[in-house]
Design an enzyme around this catalytic site. Structure first.
Site, PDB file in Angstrom:
ATOM      1  CD  GLU A   1     -10.067 -93.431  29.955  1.00 45.92           C
ATOM      2  OE1 GLU A   1     -10.260 -92.460  28.968  1.00 45.92           O
ATOM      3  OE2 GLU A   1     -10.238 -92.456  31.373  1.00 45.92           O
TER       4      GLU A   1
ATOM      5  CG  ASN B   1     -11.546 -83.034  12.884  1.00 47.67           C
ATOM      6  OD1 ASN B   1     -10.614 -81.935  13.590  1.00 47.67           O
ATOM      7  ND2 ASN B   1     -12.182 -83.611  13.762  1.00 47.67           N
ATOM      8  N   GLY B   2     -14.538 -82.825  11.777  1.00 45.48           N
ATOM      9  CA  GLY B   2     -15.066 -82.300  12.314  1.00 45.48           C
ATOM     10  C   GLY B   2     -17.086 -83.166  11.899  1.00 45.48           C
TER      11      GLY B   2
ATOM     12  CE  LYS C   1      -4.557 -87.294  25.385  1.00 41.46           C
ATOM     13  NZ  LYS C   1      -5.457 -87.733  26.898  1.00 41.46           N
TER      14      LYS C   1
ATOM     15  CE  LYS D   1      -7.893 -92.152  33.050  1.00 39.73           C
ATOM     16  NZ  LYS D   1      -7.797 -90.760  33.277  1.00 39.73           N
TER      17      LYS D   1
ATOM     18  CB  CYS E   1     -10.947 -86.469  12.235  1.00 40.72           C
ATOM     19  SG  CYS E   1     -12.152 -87.620  12.064  1.00 40.72           S
TER      20      CYS E   1
HETATM   21  C1  F6R Z   1      -9.935 -89.130  30.010  1.00 39.74           C
HETATM   22  C2  F6R Z   1      -9.989 -87.769  29.370  1.00 39.74           C
HETATM   23  C3  F6R Z   1     -10.986 -87.317  29.144  1.00 39.74           C
HETATM   24  C4  F6R Z   1     -10.763 -86.035  28.864  1.00 39.74           C
HETATM   25  C5  F6R Z   1     -11.588 -85.130  28.195  1.00 39.74           C
HETATM   26  C6  F6R Z   1     -11.631 -83.801  28.068  1.00 39.74           C
HETATM   27  O1  F6R Z   1      -8.902 -89.791  30.404  1.00 39.74           O
HETATM   28  O2  F6R Z   1      -8.566 -88.295  28.719  1.00 39.74           O
HETATM   29  O3  F6R Z   1     -11.716 -87.672  29.682  1.00 39.74           O
HETATM   30  O4  F6R Z   1     -10.192 -85.535  29.779  1.00 39.74           O
HETATM   31  O5  F6R Z   1     -12.023 -85.949  27.105  1.00 39.74           O
HETATM   32  O6  F6R Z   1     -10.229 -83.187  27.233  1.00 39.74           O
HETATM   33  P1  F6R Z   1      -9.825 -82.415  27.239  1.00 39.74           P
HETATM   34  O7  F6R Z   1      -8.616 -82.655  28.333  1.00 39.74           O
HETATM   35  O8  F6R Z   1      -8.074 -82.188  25.659  1.00 39.74           O
HETATM   36  O9  F6R Z   1     -10.688 -80.768  26.783  1.00 39.74           O
END
Ligand code: F6R
Length: 615
Positions: free
Chosen positions: A491, A102-103, A610, A488, A2
């Site tokens: 996903e 968010n949460g 993300k 990669k 979010c």
């Molecule tokens: C895969 C990807 C996820 C993140 C994971 C951790 O392409 O992006 O596996 O690496 O969700 O995210 P961060 O690095 O933001 O803690």
């Protein structure tokens, strides 16, 4: 998960909110909505299931166009499906009050029962509407003190939340609060902003304030006030955003992912900048913190997903150069058992966003048990570095595509720097000059792989668009890269993919090999270890004998692989710890090209967001 944006100032807020949401859409794209106090002083709201474009279409009547106080939300669904009703904002107090979230509010069920008994009716299945209704009830009963009501509400909530709220009787005021979810403040001239991260407002201001856990912020056009949940004033930490709005634009690329893959030489160069002195690595942020590496007998690296694969590369490098045992722990596994940690343990967390809930909780857990904590992070003002004893920023610039690419390369680079820094501090390295020279050469070598292999690998992916399963094999530091190559592909292409340690093949996975099965094999240089190289070449022969279609990633000049490979992807010569940064690039290109050949959205793959800010 979010994205949240808020604005108060003299300008019409709708376009500012929509532009902010566009930059935050990577955080979730199940629905989007805005609420604005319009020119007549009435609160108006629109929300739509689907991506931001659907909300934009619904705003074409300009009804909300002239309001100058507003909040906006882009959702990754948790409680309740991705419908119009469940989209945020949620309204209360006869639709005069709007709230976004968010949460996850963990005690929402008990609160909902309490409100139902009080005669409140709900329009959605969300936990968020419960917070909105609670705020509405509190506001009415306290005589219209929005900030007082907001404080009372956040003190009743359990779980993780960033909340923003506004009321039509208080134009020019947005209140926000955070607990274990992100919120940053953007400081303008006669206007102020709130956002899940600085991307929400970077085109308007690069001056920001980071606020801590359990803090409340109120913004008006002229003032920003931060208090704790008890209402006592607290100081927020100012910082300047180190990148500009252009860095978060696609800039002519077909996708953010394509841009970010291409930016890897620059991302790695930025991570290295200022951290090499002569033939030594000295990380200035760790100045005076030698004890982090001297008073320990163990390092745990904790992270999730791609970041955890970078951690596996880090394990090899730290053990080799700093001679201290390293364990890599998935953050969500680490904190739900009873790990043996204490003040002799350094817990290194890795997170692009700095907001991943599992990683954040692992860091807090480690601190509570007396461990020292160091964060490797890409996002200024994020929560995880604020919760850690020290931080090494990767400076890769904003990563917008959901699939991580340049952040992964920057994380490995930061880990290599950390390993060499720790090796120097611990006196375990006699001569680091060769490795430091290898580090410095990385940006150019990555650029070379992009230049020489992009078309070849894209063409290969085009031929394989109908493939249903791809396997990836690697040994030593090639093993994490096999895992990352498979992730990669899964996903963004939705193709079944698995990464294996090549040595594990005969212990089970070789049963998967049937004629035509594509297998990528990451071949380590024979110059580093003729033995390990020969083992991998044997693995290739074993799968080839069973009909696999073998695609080899090998260094220039390695002829031993030629008789057994259907395709050879070449990477420049590099030292053993540095090959992962070169070998991962063709795998990223392959996943991206295959997803594109299948007509998929490479930037916003289904079901993903993300920044995973819920557990
Ligand atoms: C895969 C990807 C996820 C993140 C994971 C951790 O392409 O992006 O596996 O690496 O969700 O995210 P961060 O690095 O933001 O803690």
């Amino acid at each position: 998960m979010c994205g949240i944006v808020g604005y108060v100032g003299p300008r019409p807020s709708q376009d500012i909110l929509l532009a902010g949401l566009a930059r935050l859409e990577y955080r979730g794209y199940d629905s989007a909505g805005v609420a604005v106090i319009d020119g007549e002083g009435a609160l108006g709201m629109r929300k739509k299931a689907g991506k931001l474009a659907a909300l934009r279409d619904s705003l074409s009547d300009a009804a909300l166009a002239d309001g100058t106080t507003g909040i906006g939300h882009t959702r990754w669904a948790t409680h309740g499906g991705p419908t119009d009703e469940n989209a945020h904002p949620h309204l209360a107090d006869d639709d005069k009050l709007a709230l976004i979230h968010n949460g996850i509010i963990e005690n929402f069920s008990a609160l909902r029962d309490e409100l139902l008994a009080d005669g409140v009716t709900f329009r959605s299945e969300t936990d968020t509407e419960v917070a909105a209704a609670l705020l509405g009830r509190e506001y009415r009963s306290n005589g219209g003190d929005l900030q007082g009501a907001f404080r009372a509400v956040v003190n009743r909530l359990e779980g993780a939340f960033t909340l923003l709220a506004m009321h039509q009787d208080h134009p020019g005021l947005v209140v926000g609060a955070r607990r274990n979810s992100p919120l940053v403040i953007g400081l303008g001239e006669g206007e102020n902003f709130l956002g899940s991260d600085v991307a929400a407002f970077v085109e308007h201001t690069r001056k920001a304030l980071a606020i801590g856990q359990d803090q409340i912020v109120a913004i008006t056009p002229e003032a920003v006030t931060v208090t704790d949940f008890a209402g006592s004033p607290v100081e927020a930490e100012p910082f300047d955003v180190s990148w500009d709005a252009a860095a978060a634009e696609k800039g002519g690329w077909s996708s953010f992912m394509a841009k970010e893959v291409a930016e890897q030489p620059e991302a790695v160069a930025n991570t290295l900048r200022g951290r090499i002195q002569g033939d030594q690595v000295v990380i200035p942020e760790l100045d005076g913190l030698d004890d982090l590496f001297l008073g320990i007998n163990r390092i745990i690296i904790t992270a999730c997903g791609t970041a955890a694969y970078s951690a596996l590369v880090g394990k090899y490098a730290i053990e080799q150069w700093a001679r201290v045992p390293v364990d890599v722990e998935l953050a969500h596994e680490f904190r739900y058992r009873d790990p043996v940690i204490g003040d002799d343990t350094l817990v290194v967390s890795i997170s692009q966003s700095g907001e991943t809930m599992d990683t954040l909780m692992a860091v807090k857990y480690a601190r509570e048990r007396g461990a020292r904590t160091l964060s490797i992070c890409n996002t200024q003002g994020a929560t995880i570095p604020r919760e850690s004893d020290a931080v090494v920023y990767t400076h890769a610039g904003p990563e917008v595509a959901v699939a991580s690419t340049k952040a992964f390369s920057a994380q490995i680079t930061a880990l290599l720097l950390l390993a060499l820094h720790a090796g120097r501090v611990r006196g375990s390295m006699t001569d680091a000059s060769v490795d430091v020279a290898e580090l410095s050469a990385l940006p150019e070598k990555i650029a070379q792989v992009l230049e020489t292999e992009n078309d070849h690998v894209s063409q290969l992916a085009g031929w394989m668009a109908d493939t249903r399963s791809v396997l990836f094999l690697g040994r030593h530091v090639g093993y994490p890269i096999a895992l990352e190559g498979a992730l990669k592909l899964k996903e963004i292409s939705y193709i079944h993919a698995e990464g294996f340690a090549a040595g594990e093949l005969k212990h089970g996975p070789i049963a998967l090999i049937e004629p035509g099965q594509p297998v990528f094999v990451l071949v380590p240089s024979p110059r580093h270890s003729a033995l390990v190289h020969s083992k991998v070449v044997s693995n290739i022969q074993e799968i080839r004998a069973r009909g696999a279609r073998v695609i080899v990633v090998a260094e220039e000049g390695d002829a031993a692989v030629l008789p057994f490979a259907d395709e050879v992807i070449r990477i420049p010569l590099a030292g053993p710890m540095f090959e992962p940064l070169l070998a991962v690039v063709p795998l990223q290109i392959f996943a991206m090209a295959l997803a594109t050949a299948k007509g998929l959205d490479v930037d916003q793959p289904r079901n993903l967001a993300k920044s995973v800010t819920v557990e």
